[in-house]
Design a protein around this motif. Structure first.
Motif, mmCIF file in Angstrom:
data_model
loop_
_atom_site.group_PDB
_atom_site.id
_atom_site.type_symbol
_atom_site.label_atom_id
_atom_site.label_comp_id
_atom_site.label_asym_id
_atom_site.label_seq_id
_atom_site.Cartn_x
_atom_site.Cartn_y
_atom_site.Cartn_z
ATOM 1 N N LYS A 128 0.829 -1.271 0.093
ATOM 2 C CA LYS A 128 0.110 0.070 0.048
ATOM 3 C C LYS A 128 0.879 1.329 0.068
ATOM 4 C CE LYS A 128 -3.895 2.246 2.636
ATOM 5 N NZ LYS A 128 -3.165 3.433 3.055
ATOM 6 N N ARG A 131 2.287 1.686 -3.401
ATOM 7 C CA ARG A 131 1.376 2.389 -4.388
ATOM 8 C C ARG A 131 1.222 3.921 -4.210
ATOM 9 N NH1 ARG A 131 -2.285 -0.917 -3.183
ATOM 10 N NH2 ARG A 131 -1.728 -2.738 -4.613
ATOM 11 N N ALA A 155 3.178 -2.888 -7.335
ATOM 12 C CA ALA A 155 2.482 -1.791 -6.646
ATOM 13 C C ALA A 155 3.104 -0.263 -6.955
ATOM 14 C CB ALA A 155 2.588 -2.071 -5.226
ATOM 15 N N GLU A 158 1.587 0.265 -10.698
ATOM 16 C CA GLU A 158 0.097 0.662 -10.583
ATOM 17 C C GLU A 158 -0.244 1.835 -10.102
ATOM 18 O OE1 GLU A 158 -1.117 -2.756 -8.131
ATOM 19 O OE2 GLU A 158 -1.039 -4.072 -9.764
ATOM 20 N N GLY A 159 0.563 2.417 -8.947
ATOM 21 C CA GLY A 159 0.476 3.413 -8.342
ATOM 22 C C GLY A 159 0.892 4.655 -9.300
#
Length: 368
Positions: A128, A131, A155, A158-159
């Motif tokens: 988390k 990201r 991640a 994607e972020g």
């Protein structure tokens, strides 16, 4: 001054040269410096190998033609090291890839880049965080570079999408790991996908360290989010430090083994970062003088510029070599010859398959 446009014949010859046996980034650059073009280097290779004591067979023209067609089918293009669009920071790095294949938006590599790497088996909290970090850095105008692995890499991509570069250890047409097939496609369509290996190449263990040097070479700095002490992420961070780039790490709990690598990096001199603003502050206006002090240990390599090889004569250094790695600097000192002459002698031995190159500018005779 921009480099002259490559002719089709020279571009073909460069691909063929790099795909020929025992030709890597170092020997490729030295051969171009010695002979002025890949076409001339190809003609000279059998003789060079003969002087090193072995016969030599070039990569076939059919092999290169099949590769070029595979690149086209994949919707990719070639990028050569002296073309204007080749990333400037990567060009400065030792052993920069002479040829890359790419899909997507190549202008992303000309923006300020930051690498984000970390554990494949990352904790949910670290995923988390990665990201969110990547998204915030993209909003600040940075391109986020990573390796498309599971965990932190995925991640980060994607972020940051679309402001992200995925550097893969396979051919441009191979999605790895399979779970990231959709992410691979999205990066190729919306971001930028880079590969050093020819199309159709499945990733092997030896490809990942070479991929890591590209990740580190593209970026002003590398952020390690979560990593074990002997992980590829730490290799990437140390390569970044050796290249004079910033090395940053997010600290973690000493009770979690996945944080030990980051904490170790901080102890070794990486800059502790806790929020994206810390990274922005370090990298905005980065002038090549990092605050971090993470370095790979190794000999300084007294390399001659490739063009210095054009008029050099090979030194007699074979009798100074054994199967134990020795620094090229030491060969230069003991032989009393110049760097260009020693490098040319080593090049002949390498092409003949009698020399192995090691990290830190060291070489040895092949055990085979």
């Amino acid at each position: 001054m921009s480099a002259p446009a490559l002719s089709q014949a020279e571009a073909f010859a460069r691909i063929r040269l790099l795909r020929s046996p025992r030709i890597g980034p170092v020997s490729f650059a030295q051969l171009l410096g010695r002979f002025g073009s890949a076409e001339a280097a190809l003609e000279a290779l059998p003789d060079l190998a003969g002087r090193g004591g072995k016969s030599y067979t070039l990569a076939s023209r059919d092999l290169v033609e099949r590769e070029i067609e595979a690149v086209r089918r994949a919707g990719a293009r070639y990028l050569f090291h002296d073309q204007p669009d080749y990333p400037a920071l990567l060009r400065e790095a030792d052993g920069a890839p002479p040829i890359l294949t790419w899909r997507g938006d190549l202008t992303l590599a000309s923006r300020p880049c930051v690498a984000m790497v970390g554990a494949r088996n990352a904790s949910a909290a670290a995923v988390k965080l990665a990201r969110e970090f990547a998204g915030a850095l993209a909003e600040e105008g940075f391109t986020v570079v990573s390796g498309l692995a599971r965990g932190i890499d995925g991640a980060a991509h994607e972020g940051a999408l679309p402001a992200t570069i995925g550097v893969i250890a396979s051919g441009i047409d191979i999605a790895y790991p399979p779970q990231h097939e959709d992410l691979h496609r999205r990066i190729a369509e919306e971001g930028l996908l880079l590969a050093e290996q020819p199309p159709g190449t499945e990733p092997r263990g030896s490809h990942f360290p070479t991929r890591n040097r590209i990740i580190a070479g593209l970026a002003l700095g590398t952020v390690v989010v979560e990593a074990a002490p002997k992980s590829g992420s730490l290799i990437t961070a140390r390569l970044a430090g050796e290249a004079g780039r910033e090395v940053m790490a997010i600290p973690g709990s000493p009770l979690d083994a996945r944080s030990h690598g980051c904490n170790l990096l901080i102890r070794e001199g990486a800059v502790l970062v806790q929020e994206p603003g810390d990274v922005v502050e370090l990298l905005s206006g980065f002038d090549g003088t990092p605050r971090s002090s993470v370095r790979e240990t190794g000999e300084s390599y007294l390399a001659a510029a490739p063009e210095e090889l054009a008029d050099a004569e090979p030194a007699d250094v074979a009798n100074l070599l054994s199967t134990a790695p020795v620094a090229v600097d030491e060969l230069i000192r003991q032989s009393g010859e110049g760097p260009a002459s020693v490098q040319l002698a080593l090049l002949e031995l390498e092409i003949a398959g009698r020399l192995v190159r090691h990290a830190g500018g060291r070489v040895s005779l092949s055990a085979a």
